[in-house]
Design an enzyme around this catalytic site. Structure first.
Site, PDB file in Angstrom:
ATOM      1  N   GLU A 195     -64.406  31.532  91.553  1.00 21.37           N
ATOM      2  CA  GLU A 195     -63.064  32.001  91.170  1.00 21.37           C
ATOM      3  C   GLU A 195     -62.058  31.470  92.168  1.00 21.37           C
ATOM      4  OE1 GLU A 195     -62.436  36.201  90.576  1.00 21.37           O
ATOM      5  OE2 GLU A 195     -64.316  36.450  89.465  1.00 21.37           O
ATOM      6  N   GLU A 246     -69.071  39.811  93.133  1.00 15.34           N
ATOM      7  CA  GLU A 246     -68.405  40.555  94.203  1.00 15.34           C
ATOM      8  C   GLU A 246     -68.949  41.968  94.398  1.00 15.34           C
ATOM      9  OE1 GLU A 246     -64.086  38.300  93.952  1.00 15.34           O
ATOM     10  OE2 GLU A 246     -64.220  40.365  93.246  1.00 15.34           O
TER      11      GLU A 246
END
Length: 468
Positions: free
Chosen positions: A368, A182
């Site tokens: 995730e 991210e």
């Protein structure tokens, strides 16, 4: 009809643009963690601080001043933790490596630091669990930050040195490599919004950090190819499909800009070799055109990957602020998790179809997915987290529905193995399959752990029955 960035994705996919998963390619089920969130022992075996230690000490930045000093004590309990992964019956474990353990000082590798991860990988291998490594999950060494961190172009070279060292030491034992987790969070949350370490609030520094993060990714992928590693390499992006809060033109325009910053800034750079015009216009205005990219940077950033990692939790509703300057989140319209995030599995499907239509056909891993809920340890030492079970069931079903229409999702990593240090939320939010008693550090399986274990076993049974 409300305008949306995703409405045209409901069109039927043609045979030409469908991705068909190769036969006999097993779907990977796994769990995920990150180093700073679970390891603790921040000074053990030569480790030096990362940017999160001082950030935790800034007033009101982290819930009740919580720190990662102890976390889940995974550094000492990794053998027992791997046995829990084995008990779940999953195929793979995605974990990150602490840069500060490997290079506690600039250009000085630490044998004791890499030894911990060598031992962890050995423990996984003995149980038939595939090691999947995230090279950078937000914990930049403080020595790098003291020289400008990700706003300093030299950080790209420091990262490459670190990545190369990992390729040399464990490259023959890792199934999947994730260069960055991210970069939106590292770049924008950490340098423009001040919500993550190092806590800066600057559009210019946020863009520089993003650019150098992506550049370091591209250089690491090139080095991976040069060294002829046996695994596969990619990057992990956070995706939060964005929708206008109302049907107004103002909300639609705000949504387009928010999407440019949250998604297209990364997807266009990685797969088209460009940055969104809206973002560059803003950056050039704020820097008066003085910010120049180096020749061939975008070519390096868009170096082809083997796969794309996607972290998905929820969607976002965008509402223009009064006066038409800036935007904020709209009020939820469906049930939410303990993070206040809406539970909307269909938005994942919309995002995957958009990625397939606009950006890339390479394989995707859900790296995730999970939910925080206010779990409680009952007298029978059970944690009855029915809401999390339902969340996981609905999202797993959606992943398989996406694959049924050619989505080519190769695996699913549940976040997270344990309750842990949840960044600015400290220990106030629990995402884990295993409940952690932070006083005793004992782990207890939640009902969701039993659900995931049974689900994985059932899927494997079905797959075995379908094998010729």
């Amino acid at each position: 009809m409300r305008k949306t960035l995703y409405k045209h994705r409901i069109k039927k996919r043609t045979a030409a643009n469908q991705m068909v998963k190769p036969k006999n390619t097993p779907f990977i089920y796994g769990v995920a963690t990150s180093a700073f969130q679970i390891e603790g022992n921040l000074e053990a075996d030569g480790r030096t601080p990362s940017i999160w230690e001082p950030f935790c000490n800034i007033k009101d930045k982290v819930f009740e001043g919580h720190t990662g000093e102890i976390a889940c004590d995974h550094y000492n309990q990794y053998r027992e933790d791997v046995s829990l992964i084995d008990w779940l019956g999953v195929d793979a474990y995605r974990f990150s490596i602490s840069w500060s353990r490997i290079f506690p000082k600039k250009h000085q590798a630490n044998p004791e630091g890499i030894k911990f991860y060598l031992d962890l990988i050995s423990e996984l291998e003995q149980r038939g669990i595939k090691p999947c490594v995230t090279i950078y999950h937000w914990d930049l060494p403080i020595w790098a930050q003291q020289e400008g961190g990700w706003t300093n172009r030299k950080c790209v070279d420091w990262f490459l040195e670190y990545a190369t060292y990992l390729f040399e030491k464990i490259g023959d034992r890792v199934t999947l490599w994730f260069t960055h987790n991210e970069p939106f969070c590292s770049g924008i949350l950490g340098h423009t919004l001040g919500l993550h370490a190092p806590g800066y609030e600057s559009v210019k520094e946020g863009f520089l950090a993003v650019h150098h993060l992506l550049l370091s990714h591209g250089k690491a992928v090139k080095r991976f190819r040069e060294m002829q590693m046996i695994g596969e390499i990619g990057i992990v992006l956070s995706v939060t499909p964005l929708y206008p809060d109302t049907s107004s033109q103002a909300d639609y325009k705000s949504t387009r800009f928010a999407d440019a910053v949250s998604h297209r800034l990364f997807l266009e750079a990685l797969f088209k070799g460009t940055y969104p015009k809206e973002v560059m216009t803003l950056v050039n205005r704020l820097t008066r055109g003085r910010l120049k990219l180096h020749p061939h940077d975008m070519e390096t950033i868009s170096e082809p990957c083997d796969f794309l990692g996607i972290n998905y939790y929820t969607r976002g509703l965008i509402k223009t602020k009064v006066g038409g300057i800036g935007y904020s989140a709209g009020k939820p319209r469906v049930p939410v998790t303990d993070m206040g995030w809406e539970v909307v599995p269909y938005a994942l499907k919309a995002m995957i179809e958009r990625i397939r239509s606009e950006f890339t056909q390479i394989p995707i891993y859900i790296t995730e997915n999970g939910a925080a809920y206010p779990d409680f340890l009952e007298r029978d030492f059970r944690i009855h987290d029915e809401q999390r079970v339902l969340y996981l069931k609905r999202h797993l079903e959606m992943v398989h529905a996406i694959n049924a229409t050619g989505g080519d999702i190769r695996g699913y990593f549940l976040w997270s193995l344990f309750d842990n240090f949840e960044w600015q939320e400290g220990y106030s939010k629990r995402f884990g399959l295993f409940y952690v008693d932070y006083k005793t550090l004992k782990r207890y399986p939640k009902d969701s752990a039993y659900f995931y274990m049974d689900y994985v076993r059932e899927q494997k049974r079905k797959n075995n029955e379908q094998m010729p």
